[in-house]
Design an enzyme around this catalytic site. Structure first.
Site, short mmCIF file in Angstrom:
data_model
loop_
_atom_site.label_atom_id
_atom_site.label_comp_id
_atom_site.label_asym_id
_atom_site.label_seq_id
_atom_site.Cartn_x
_atom_site.Cartn_y
_atom_site.Cartn_z
N TYR A 193 0.84 -1.20 0.00
CA TYR A 193 0.00 0.00 0.00
C TYR A 193 0.87 1.25 0.00
O TYR A 193 0.59 2.23 -0.70
CB TYR A 193 -0.91 0.03 1.22
CG TYR A 193 -1.97 -1.07 1.28
CD1 TYR A 193 -2.35 -1.77 0.14
CD2 TYR A 193 -2.59 -1.38 2.49
CE1 TYR A 193 -3.31 -2.76 0.20
CE2 TYR A 193 -3.56 -2.37 2.56
CZ TYR A 193 -3.91 -3.05 1.42
OH TYR A 193 -4.87 -4.04 1.50
N LYS B 31 -18.01 3.89 1.48
CA LYS B 31 -18.84 4.12 2.65
C LYS B 31 -18.81 2.89 3.56
O LYS B 31 -18.52 1.80 3.07
CB LYS B 31 -20.28 4.45 2.21
CG LYS B 31 -20.95 3.34 1.35
CD LYS B 31 -21.47 2.22 2.19
CE LYS B 31 -21.48 0.91 1.53
NZ LYS B 31 -21.66 -0.22 2.50
N ARG C 9 -17.55 -8.29 7.18
CA ARG C 9 -18.61 -7.41 7.65
C ARG C 9 -19.17 -7.84 9.00
O ARG C 9 -19.99 -7.13 9.59
CB ARG C 9 -19.72 -7.32 6.61
CG ARG C 9 -19.32 -6.48 5.40
CD ARG C 9 -20.32 -6.54 4.29
NE ARG C 9 -20.32 -7.82 3.61
CZ ARG C 9 -21.07 -8.11 2.55
NH1 ARG C 9 -21.89 -7.20 2.06
NH2 ARG C 9 -21.00 -9.29 1.97
#
Length: 322
Positions: A69, A108, A177
């Site tokens: 990254y 989001k 999630r």
């Protein structure tokens, strides 16, 4: 917010994107839209798993793979970063990207909480870079059309707003999630949409009256219902679920003094949508045409970076939503 684009001073040149992570959402949210938005170009990707990054790049025609990254953020030929990392990593890597001189389109919900969202907004302001939260539904013509119906007075003064989003992922027990440390749960993943809808349509910030959750684990909800009130007396309610008896729901309803507006599928209206307006004069239904929401969003992001064209999901809105 003032910002510059020192990496690409020619405003006619494509905005060059790098992607943090080989996320499942990236093809729909950025890669395919970039084929329609000539002012955007996906140039690079990095993932924690190098083999996964290379396979992702090969599949989607991305010319450059970075080993980390940090290496992606250090690439001087990139103007912007798309951040679809897990929610709990949005703050850290968005701030790193901003401080590396990149504009950021962040998935989001923008962060794990309002405090992190504020830190991200501060970093965008300090660096003069653009930060936009990827609430793609706000960029489709449907969202503006519904607001126009309400503003026309067709249903009278609005009194109540309802938004619901439910989909089942309960069998996917290893899905990120469901992880507390990555800011998972129904409220975060689906609920952020419903809160965004209520706030956007009401053009005001609500106060929470009640919230009731069904738990997946002690710290993670699988279903959440909440009720709100606004300072002027209007009310709202939201439902979000990722595993409950409510398997599927995608709706928005606005109740007025003389009628109501109902919207089926305000989240992804380019696949299918229906707007129904009921008043004493009768009922009418219609569909609102438009490009895919992500294409609309990407075009708006580029215009915001290049020309300062306002966007509805900037840092201040993100903080309020969190």
């Amino acid at each position: 917010m003032n910002h510059t684009t020192s990496q690409s001073p020619d405003s006619r040149a494509p905005l060059r994107f790098g992607i943090l992570g080989a996320a499942r959402i990236a093809p729909m949210a950025l890669i395919r839209p970039a084929r329609s938005v000539v002012q955007a170009q996906v140039m690079a990707v990095a993932a924690r798993d190098g083999a996964k990054a290379r396979a992702f790049a090969s599949k989607h025609g991305i010319p450059r793979v970075h080993a980390s990254y940090d290496a992606l953020l250090a690439d001087p030929e990139l103007d912007a970063i798309y951040n679809p990392l897990p929610n709990g990593l949005h703050c850290e890597w968005t701030i790193r990207a901003l401080r590396a001189g990149k504009h950021v389109l962040c998935e989001k919900p923008i962060a794990s909480n309002a405090e992190e969202a504020q830190q991200m907004a501060d970093a965008a302001r300090e660096t003069g870079r653009v930060l936009v939260e990827a609430f793609h539904w706000r960029y489709h013509p449907l969202a503006a059309h519904v607001k126009e119906i309400v503003a026309s007075g067709a249903i009278g003064a609005p009194r109540h707003y309802e938004a619901a989003l439910a989909f089942p992922i309960g069998l996917m027990r290893n899905d990120i999630r469901w992880r507390w440390d990555l800011a998972g749960g129904a409220m975060m993943d689906a609920g952020c949409y419903t809160v965004s809808m209520v706030r956007h349509m009401a053009e005001a910030e609500p106060e929470v009256i009640s919230a009731n959750a069904l738990s997946w684990s002690p710290q993670v909800d699988r279903r959440m219902e909440a009720r709100y009130r606004f300072a002027d007396g209007r009310s709202a309610a939201t439902l979000r679920s990722m595993w409950s008896r409510t398997l599927l729901a995608m709706s928005l309803r606005i109740e007025g003094e003389r009628g109501e507006v109902r919207v089926f599928n305000p989240i992804a209206p380019h696949f299918f949508n229906r707007v129904t307006v009921r008043t004493p004069a009768g009922t009418r239904s219609e569909r609102v045409a438009g490009e895919p929401t992500y294409t609309c969003q990407l075009r708006a992001f580029v215009e915001h970076v290049r020309n300062g064209t306002p966007v509805p999901t900037g840092p201040d809105d993100a903080i309020a939503n969190m």
